[in-house]
Enzyme design. Structure first.
Site, PDB file in Angstrom:
ATOM      1  N   ASP A  50     -19.448 -22.905   4.210  1.00 42.29           N
ATOM      2  CA  ASP A  50     -19.362 -22.476   2.958  1.00 42.29           C
ATOM      3  C   ASP A  50     -20.019 -23.509   1.962  1.00 42.29           C
ATOM      4  OD1 ASP A  50     -18.257 -20.304   1.113  1.00 42.29           O
ATOM      5  OD2 ASP A  50     -18.187 -22.320   0.138  1.00 42.29           O
ATOM      6  N   TYR A  55     -23.780 -27.248  -4.781  1.00 42.83           N
ATOM      7  CA  TYR A  55     -23.289 -28.028  -3.826  1.00 42.83           C
ATOM      8  C   TYR A  55     -24.307 -29.127  -3.630  1.00 42.83           C
ATOM      9  CZ  TYR A  55     -19.504 -24.663  -3.548  1.00 42.83           C
ATOM     10  OH  TYR A  55     -18.494 -23.854  -3.626  1.00 42.83           O
ATOM     11  N   LYS A  80     -24.720 -19.489  -2.239  1.00 40.94           N
ATOM     12  CA  LYS A  80     -24.469 -18.792  -3.580  1.00 40.94           C
ATOM     13  C   LYS A  80     -25.325 -19.223  -4.456  1.00 40.94           C
ATOM     14  CE  LYS A  80     -19.584 -19.958  -2.661  1.00 40.94           C
ATOM     15  NZ  LYS A  80     -19.517 -21.452  -2.007  1.00 40.94           N
ATOM     16  N   HIS A 113     -22.039 -16.641  -7.622  1.00 42.20           N
ATOM     17  CA  HIS A 113     -21.193 -17.919  -7.819  1.00 42.20           C
ATOM     18  C   HIS A 113     -20.283 -17.387  -8.733  1.00 42.20           C
ATOM     19  CE1 HIS A 113     -20.829 -22.170  -6.391  1.00 42.20           C
ATOM     20  NE2 HIS A 113     -19.741 -21.981  -6.848  1.00 42.20           N
TER      21      HIS A 113
END
Ligand SMILES: NC(=O)c1ccc[n+]([C@@H]2O[C@H](COP(=O)([O-])OP(=O)(O)OC[C@H]3O[C@@H](n4cnc5c(N)ncnc54)[C@H](OP(=O)(O)O)[C@@H]3O)[C@@H](O)[C@H]2O)c1
Length: 277
Positions: A50, A55, A80, A113
């Site tokens: 994920d 990120y 996302k 998100h």
């Protein structure tokens, strides 16, 4: 390399795809470690990663997928669209950029998100996700951090329901109402911060429950998620904890254990309330 563990079961999604119930979450996994830790996770038996544009490690996740000694179709990769890119055209651009970084032909799951109700762009964002799904560039689409009323709105305006709703969910915030809402609509609930970022693990009653089962508090919490039917994506930067977190399929909780965990509900969040953005 240590021995791999049994794979997590795959759960069916409403669109005909399947998702491994337990995956490896990569929020706050530093960019320099993300490829190695993803490969370590895959070697241990994780089949679900994920990540997210936010990120900063999509490129490294893609590298690991290509280097892994496992066929691409056995791996399930989620990314996302970040909240700054909500909107139809900006989401299409953000999707292209994520796919370029990941270097994959097709993504397994793409999520909004955050809805960011204050900008009122999440329905347009959802239309863009429907488009990339219809083009075959992503297999499944869903959202994160949606309350029931946000889901009702996108379904009402587009006729297309998400197959996954990824929300903060742990013993302090079990989200029973939302889980029931999702289940009634064939939407899978996925728990982010399933360990409340590690903070819930110090609860004395959980520590006692862990001792009763000869397991760690993290394993007890992850087992609770699995038995509820949640998809879980615990994050860790430690190989030992990656192993510990996947090794939750060889024991079961009983009625009393569930009552102990239910008593921990406080409504406490580790992240924001989606309506406050
Ligand atoms: N959609 C969203 O808005 C959203 C938001 C947050 C997270 N997520 C996703 O959900 C994933 C998980 O959430 P999270 O990273 O916030 O929190 P989490 O998985 O609940 O907890 C991670 C924390 O717990 C520690 N930990 C992990 N396993 C442990 C164990 N067995 N024993 C003791 N401590 C342990 C980790 O430390 P070490 O690393 O030091 O082991 C880390 O500090 C993320 O990585 C991301 O993929 C999504």
């Amino acid at each position: 390399m240590s021995q791999p563990l049994p794979l997590a079961p795959r759960l069916p999604l409403a669109d005909g795809a399947t998702i491994p119930q337990l995956g490896y979450g990569l929020y706050k996994v530093p960019t320099r470690d993300a490829a190695r830790l993803s490969l370590d996770a895959i070697a241990l038996g994780y089949r679900h990663l994920d990540t997210a544009a936010f990120y900063g490690n999509e490129r490294e996740v893609g590298e690991a997928v290509r280097a892994a000694p496992v066929p691409r179709e056995e791996l399930f990769i989620t990314s996302k669209v970040w909240k700054d890119d909500n909107g139809y055209d900006s989401t299409l651009r953000a999707f292209d950029a994520s796919m370029e970084r990941l270097g994959l032909e097709q993504l397994d799951l793409f999520l909004i998100h955050w809805p960011v109700p204050s900008t009122d762009l999440y329905v347009d964002t959802w239309r863009a996700l429907i488009r990339v799904r219809d083009e075959g560039r992503v297999r499944s689409i869903g959202e994160a951090n949606f309350h029931a009323h946000h889901i009702e709105r996108i379904v009402g305006e587009t006729g297309v329901a998400p197959v996954v709703n990824q929300v903060e969910l742990h013993p302090w915030l079990p989200q029973q109402e939302l889980r029931e809402f999702d289940a009634a609509r064939g939407i899978r609930t996925e728990a982010w911060s399933p360990l409340a970022r590690g903070r819930v693990l110090h609860e004395p009653s959980l520590v006692r429950l862990a001792a009763k089962h000869g397991r760690s508090p993290a394993q007890v919490v992850l087992r609770w998620h699995i038995e509820l039917g949640n998809i879980v994506i615990p994050k860790t930067s430690s190989l030992d904890r990656q192993r510990e977190n996947l090794d939750v399929f060889g024991f079961a909780l009983d009625h009393d254990d569930r009552a102990v965990i239910a008593a921990l509900e406080s409504g406490a969040r580790t992240g924001r309330d989606p309506d406050d953005d």
